[in-house]
Design a protein around this motif. Structure first.
Motif, PDB file in Angstrom:
ATOM      1  N   GLU A 168      25.500  41.854  39.420  1.00  0.00           N
ATOM      2  CA  GLU A 168      24.235  42.352  39.530  1.00  0.00           C
ATOM      3  C   GLU A 168      23.270  41.284  40.170  1.00  0.00           C
ATOM      4  O   GLU A 168      22.012  41.793  40.638  1.00  0.00           O
ATOM      5  CB  GLU A 168      23.631  42.630  38.280  1.00  0.00           C
ATOM      6  N   ASN A 169      23.980  40.082  40.639  1.00  0.00           N
ATOM      7  CA  ASN A 169      22.892  38.966  41.288  1.00  0.00           C
ATOM      8  C   ASN A 169      23.485  39.213  42.977  1.00  0.00           C
ATOM      9  O   ASN A 169      23.005  38.135  43.493  1.00  0.00           O
ATOM     10  CB  ASN A 169      23.052  37.914  40.695  1.00  0.00           C
ATOM     11  N   LEU A 189      31.271  48.481  40.003  1.00  0.00           N
ATOM     12  CA  LEU A 189      30.476  47.183  39.354  1.00  0.00           C
ATOM     13  C   LEU A 189      28.934  47.504  39.811  1.00  0.00           C
ATOM     14  O   LEU A 189      28.088  46.797  39.461  1.00  0.00           O
ATOM     15  CB  LEU A 189      30.796  45.915  39.856  1.00  0.00           C
ATOM     16  N   GLY A 190      28.473  48.456  40.776  1.00  0.00           N
ATOM     17  CA  GLY A 190      27.257  48.690  40.933  1.00  0.00           C
ATOM     18  C   GLY A 190      26.520  47.561  41.594  1.00  0.00           C
ATOM     19  O   GLY A 190      25.344  47.278  41.587  1.00  0.00           O
ATOM     20  N   ILE A 191      27.403  47.270  42.647  1.00  0.00           N
ATOM     21  CA  ILE A 191      27.003  46.329  43.591  1.00  0.00           C
ATOM     22  C   ILE A 191      25.832  46.795  44.311  1.00  0.00           C
ATOM     23  O   ILE A 191      26.017  47.746  45.072  1.00  0.00           O
ATOM     24  CB  ILE A 191      28.003  45.523  44.177  1.00  0.00           C
ATOM     25  N   LYS A 192      24.702  45.915  44.626  1.00  0.00           N
ATOM     26  CA  LYS A 192      23.506  46.643  45.590  1.00  0.00           C
ATOM     27  C   LYS A 192      24.015  46.410  46.889  1.00  0.00           C
ATOM     28  O   LYS A 192      24.378  45.227  47.257  1.00  0.00           O
ATOM     29  CB  LYS A 192      22.329  45.767  45.368  1.00  0.00           C
ATOM     30  N   VAL A 193      24.103  47.316  47.727  1.00  0.00           N
ATOM     31  CA  VAL A 193      24.518  47.235  49.110  1.00  0.00           C
ATOM     32  C   VAL A 193      23.480  48.025  50.093  1.00  0.00           C
ATOM     33  O   VAL A 193      23.498  49.315  49.839  1.00  0.00           O
ATOM     34  CB  VAL A 193      26.016  47.838  49.461  1.00  0.00           C
ATOM     35  N   TYR A 194      23.244  47.452  51.008  1.00  0.00           N
ATOM     36  CA  TYR A 194      22.324  47.971  52.242  1.00  0.00           C
ATOM     37  C   TYR A 194      23.318  48.132  53.421  1.00  0.00           C
ATOM     38  O   TYR A 194      23.577  47.172  54.279  1.00  0.00           O
ATOM     39  CB  TYR A 194      21.065  47.296  52.434  1.00  0.00           C
ATOM     40  N   THR A 195      23.895  49.330  53.409  1.00  0.00           N
ATOM     41  CA  THR A 195      24.645  49.415  54.778  1.00  0.00           C
ATOM     42  C   THR A 195      23.844  49.717  56.046  1.00  0.00           C
ATOM     43  O   THR A 195      22.872  49.620  55.826  1.00  0.00           O
ATOM     44  CB  THR A 195      25.514  50.826  54.406  1.00  0.00           C
ATOM     45  N   MET A 196      24.474  49.769  57.351  1.00  0.00           N
ATOM     46  CA  MET A 196      23.417  50.071  58.480  1.00  0.00           C
ATOM     47  C   MET A 196      22.948  51.321  58.022  1.00  0.00           C
ATOM     48  O   MET A 196      21.698  51.486  58.617  1.00  0.00           O
ATOM     49  CB  MET A 196      24.313  49.858  59.656  1.00  0.00           C
ATOM     50  N   HIS A 197      23.539  52.279  57.511  1.00  0.00           N
ATOM     51  CA  HIS A 197      22.727  53.624  57.158  1.00  0.00           C
ATOM     52  C   HIS A 197      21.474  53.490  56.673  1.00  0.00           C
ATOM     53  O   HIS A 197      20.482  54.116  57.085  1.00  0.00           O
ATOM     54  CB  HIS A 197      23.639  54.300  56.545  1.00  0.00           C
ATOM     55  N   GLU A 198      21.318  52.715  55.341  1.00  0.00           N
ATOM     56  CA  GLU A 198      20.370  52.385  54.876  1.00  0.00           C
ATOM     57  C   GLU A 198      19.160  51.675  55.791  1.00  0.00           C
ATOM     58  O   GLU A 198      18.070  52.104  55.684  1.00  0.00           O
ATOM     59  CB  GLU A 198      20.466  51.639  53.659  1.00  0.00           C
ATOM     60  N   ALA A 217      13.442  38.389  40.665  1.00  0.00           N
ATOM     61  CA  ALA A 217      13.295  38.984  39.166  1.00  0.00           C
ATOM     62  C   ALA A 217      14.246  38.607  38.387  1.00  0.00           C
ATOM     63  O   ALA A 217      14.236  38.555  37.315  1.00  0.00           O
ATOM     64  CB  ALA A 217      12.936  40.358  39.413  1.00  0.00           C
ATOM     65  N   ARG A 218      15.730  38.228  38.878  1.00  0.00           N
ATOM     66  CA  ARG A 218      16.737  37.988  37.861  1.00  0.00           C
ATOM     67  C   ARG A 218      17.584  36.784  38.093  1.00  0.00           C
ATOM     68  O   ARG A 218      18.627  36.486  37.475  1.00  0.00           O
ATOM     69  CB  ARG A 218      17.702  39.163  38.134  1.00  0.00           C
ATOM     70  N   THR A 219      17.104  35.982  39.260  1.00  0.00           N
ATOM     71  CA  THR A 219      17.903  34.786  39.611  1.00  0.00           C
ATOM     72  C   THR A 219      17.221  33.638  39.486  1.00  0.00           C
ATOM     73  O   THR A 219      15.955  33.470  39.479  1.00  0.00           O
ATOM     74  CB  THR A 219      18.806  34.850  40.944  1.00  0.00           C
TER      75      THR A 219
END
Length: 300
Positions: A168-169, A189-198, A217-219
């Protein structure tokens, strides 16, 4: 930003099978990284390059699942110890690669000093493979997974502990080439990913703003792991695994400028510069330009 920077070169080319990336640290130095940072009034301590042992002929002939595992693990242990010592001295570690397998050692040394280290993985690839999912056995496709505690113990337990970071970090930016096992892992795991599409849909300013807000906010520390193949090959041709359709030079400068303005960054690495595949050291010069922006260089 910490005004005391320790530069560590890691001339590693054993995490993959294309020669030349071991000259990346020298190419980045030749392109003027030290002079660029000194102009910005940083105190620079260039610690030189760590020693990389080479596999002998017998080892090269062995058909192991993971390419050059003993040498890659040994180098990462040494790197982790060096990074750990520099942070104890309250210096900012700036690591120059070398292939991306060196991030296993970087984060081993860094994460010891934080409860919730955040990581921005600026890369065309997820680097979330393990011995069970890798189609190639190249360890430079495994460092993020290893730092999350996934893979064989020889890689996950560098410096004697695991995991180094929490899913999550982590934020991956620029992904456009993910293996099936990596996609499953990201979903699980729900890892946050910004692909080239996003990035194409949202624009990089919004992606970076969201990333910075999310991690702030979390690290309690923030590491940037930037693979030059995150940029489009037209901008950074000297990389071992180029993937068309990547981030532009200007977008990447903006990303670095926004990170500099956030004042959150506590460590960074720039990897996968391969002068043999480059055009007149263009990719190393791009890396130096991005480093300048990351450390607060402005036009006015």
């Amino acid at each position: 930003m910490n005004e005391n920077i320790s530069i560590i070169g890691v001339p590693m080319d054993l995490g993959q099978c294309r020669r030349g990336v071991d000259m990346g640290p020298s190419a980045i130095r030749y392109a003027g990284v030290i002079e660029r940072l000194e102009q910005l009034k940083y105190d620079i301590d260039d610690l030189g390059d760590i020693s990389i042992s080479r596999p002998d002929r017998k080892q090269r002939e062995q058909k192991n699942k993971l390419r050059n595992l003993p040498q890659v693990a040994e180098a990462n242990e040494e790197l982790g110890k060096m990074v750990d010592e520099e942070i104890k001295k309250q210096r900012f570690p700036l690591i120059l690669g070398g292939d991306h397998s060196i991030a296993i050692g970087s984060l081993a040394g860094i994460s010891k000093h934080y409860e919730n280290l955040g990581v921005i993985w600026y890369d065309a690839h997820g680097d979330l493979n393990s011995d069970k999912t890798s189609p190639s056995g190249n360890i430079h496709g495994m460092p993020l997974a290893a730092n999350l505690g996934v893979g064989i113990e020889r890689l996950t337990h560098i410096l004697g502990y695991s995991p180094k970071i929490k899913p999550e970090n982590v934020v991956i930016i620029g992904a456009r080439c993910l293996d099936p096992g990596e996609k499953d892992y990201i979903r699980d795991l729900g890892i946050k990913v910004y692909t080239m599409h996003e990035i194409d849909l949202m624009g990089l300013p919004k992606v970076m703003a969201e990333t910075i807000d999310y991690l702030e906010a979390r690290t309690d520390g923030l590491h940037l792991s930037l693979d030059l193949d995150g940029l489009d090959p037209s901008e950074a041709p000297g990389v071992g695994t180029p993937v068309i359709g990547g981030l532009t030079y200007r977008e990447s400068h903006l990303a670095m400028e926004m990170l500099a303005e956030s004042n959150l960054l506590t460590s960074a690495e720039f990897v996968e510069v391969n002068p043999i595949l480059d055009d007149k050291n263009k990719t190393a010069s791009v890396a130096v330009g991005l480093i300048g922006s990351l450390f607060g260089e402005k036009l006015k």
